[in-house]
Design an enzyme around this catalytic site. Structure first.
Site, PDB file in Angstrom:
ATOM      1  N   SER A 111      -3.036   5.701   9.034  1.00 14.29           N
ATOM      2  CA  SER A 111      -4.096   4.766   9.411  1.00 14.29           C
ATOM      3  C   SER A 111      -4.897   5.344  10.580  1.00 14.29           C
ATOM      4  O   SER A 111      -5.512   6.390  10.450  1.00 14.29           O
ATOM      5  CB  SER A 111      -3.495   3.390   9.725  1.00 14.29           C
ATOM      6  OG  SER A 111      -4.489   2.406   9.828  1.00 14.29           O
ATOM      7  N   GLU A 204      -7.073   6.637   1.546  1.00 15.25           N
ATOM      8  CA  GLU A 204      -6.572   5.265   1.497  1.00 15.25           C
ATOM      9  C   GLU A 204      -7.389   4.455   2.492  1.00 15.25           C
ATOM     10  O   GLU A 204      -8.058   5.014   3.360  1.00 15.25           O
ATOM     11  CB  GLU A 204      -5.073   5.206   1.827  1.00 15.25           C
ATOM     12  CG  GLU A 204      -4.699   5.689   3.225  1.00 15.25           C
ATOM     13  CD  GLU A 204      -4.805   4.623   4.296  1.00 15.25           C
ATOM     14  OE1 GLU A 204      -4.766   3.418   3.963  1.00 15.25           O
ATOM     15  OE2 GLU A 204      -4.924   4.987   5.482  1.00 15.25           O
ATOM     16  N   HIS A 274      -1.732   1.435   2.911  1.00  8.93           N
ATOM     17  CA  HIS A 274      -1.306   0.196   3.558  1.00  8.93           C
ATOM     18  C   HIS A 274      -0.589  -0.754   2.596  1.00  8.93           C
ATOM     19  O   HIS A 274      -0.976  -1.909   2.429  1.00  8.93           O
ATOM     20  CB  HIS A 274      -2.522  -0.500   4.173  1.00  8.93           C
ATOM     21  CG  HIS A 274      -3.034   0.160   5.411  1.00  8.93           C
ATOM     22  ND1 HIS A 274      -3.798   1.301   5.373  1.00  8.93           N
ATOM     23  CD2 HIS A 274      -2.887  -0.162   6.722  1.00  8.93           C
ATOM     24  CE1 HIS A 274      -4.109   1.645   6.614  1.00  8.93           C
ATOM     25  NE2 HIS A 274      -3.570   0.783   7.445  1.00  8.93           N
TER      26      HIS A 274
END
Length: 300
Positions: A111, A204, A274
């Site tokens: 992330s 992602e 996630h």
């Protein structure tokens, strides 16, 4: 030269927990701390764990100081970024990697930690895109944690994804690069931007408007970052949002809209991102992507 892999972890070694982004309490990393201890590791808890400055784990100077301390300490053999959120990009230009270069170590996270994954790759080092300590105990996440341990001790990995209508068949080899699309967009044009040429890119993202996904991919396309890809791996695009007037495509369809301009193989629905099933990938390590009628496989 290919990116350097730090030494793999051995039982009895020291590792550190820090937060370069959003604040986190000691209680929230307790499960991960015990898990690391169960792996035979000695856990050092950084001063950013439990610190708070608005939404950050302490102000920029505290988070930088904590991360720098772990980078500089040769007895620390891996640094686990406890959670994402936002804030890592605010620190990276003030970090000194000279002592790290004398004794490289693993840095792991995903992330917001995409900034560090890419910055380290640009400096010539491998790192790990994988589940973070705040998520170690989440339901359904045991395989993700196991994959992180496997990457840290040097075990090879093969990940599979089912057949998908948007897949483009083919085989690609190259070092892995990528992570969170929003962060790849953020670091474009900075000293942390990694070169995608000849590499397999993985993507992602979480909690973005669909038109934001389009805008960021358009930027990667127009800036030439997609032109030299060896292959593309598409992971979770979770909790996507739309406007009152629908955008008209979901995240995978938007990615396909840009991927169609190129000829590299593309595999969708990989267990990266996630969701609880967030398998660890070693950024900078050579990999092989195979996409065929049965689905996709990523070997690393």
């Amino acid at each position: 030269m290919p990116p350097l892999a730090p030494p793999f972890l051995q039982p009895g070694q020291r590792v550190a927990l820090v937060s370069t982004a959003r604040k986190i309490t000691s209680a929230e990393v307790a499960f991960a701390q015990q898990t690391l201890a169960d792996w035979g590791l000695e856990v050092v808890v950084g001063e950013s764990i439990g610190a708070a400055s608005h939404q950050f784990a302490g102000d920029d100077d505290l988070r930088r100081r904590d991360f720098q301390r772990q980078l500089d300490d040769p007895s620390i053999r891996a640094i686990f970024c406890a959670r994402g959120g936002y804030g890592t990009a605010r620190l990276v230009d003030t970090l000194d990697f000279s002592r790290f270069a004398e004794a490289p170590k693993w840095v792991a996270g995903f992330s917001d930690i995409t900034v560090l994954n890419c910055h380290l790759l640009r400096l010539g080092y491998q790192s790990i895109h994988g589940v973070m300590p705040v998520l170690f105990g989440q339901e359904g996440g045991a395989a993700a944690v196991a994959s992180l341990h496997a990457a840290l001790v040097g075990e090879p990995a093969t990940y599979t994804a089912p057949a998908h209508a948007l897949n483009r068949p083919g085989t690609a080899t190259g070092e892995l690069v990528g992570g969170n699309l929003s962060l790849l967009h953020t670091i474009t044009g900075t000293s942390s931007q990694a070169d995608f040429t000849g590499r397999i890119l993985f993507l992602e993202d979480l909690d973005e408007y669909l038109y934001h996904i389009d805008r960021m991919l358009l930027h990667l396309h127009r800036s030439g970052q997609l032109a030299g890809l060896a292959g593309l791996v598409v992971g979770h695009f979770s909790q996507m949002r739309d406007n009152a007037v629908p955008f008209g495509q979901d995240a995978y369809q938007i990615i396909d809209y840009y991927a169609q301009r190129y000829t590299f193989p593309v595999g969708y629905s990989f267990p990266v991102g996630h969701e609880a099933d967030n398998q660890a990938l070693v950024v900078g390590r050579p990999a092989k992507l195979v996409v065929d009628a049965t689905g996709s496989q990523l070997h690393q």
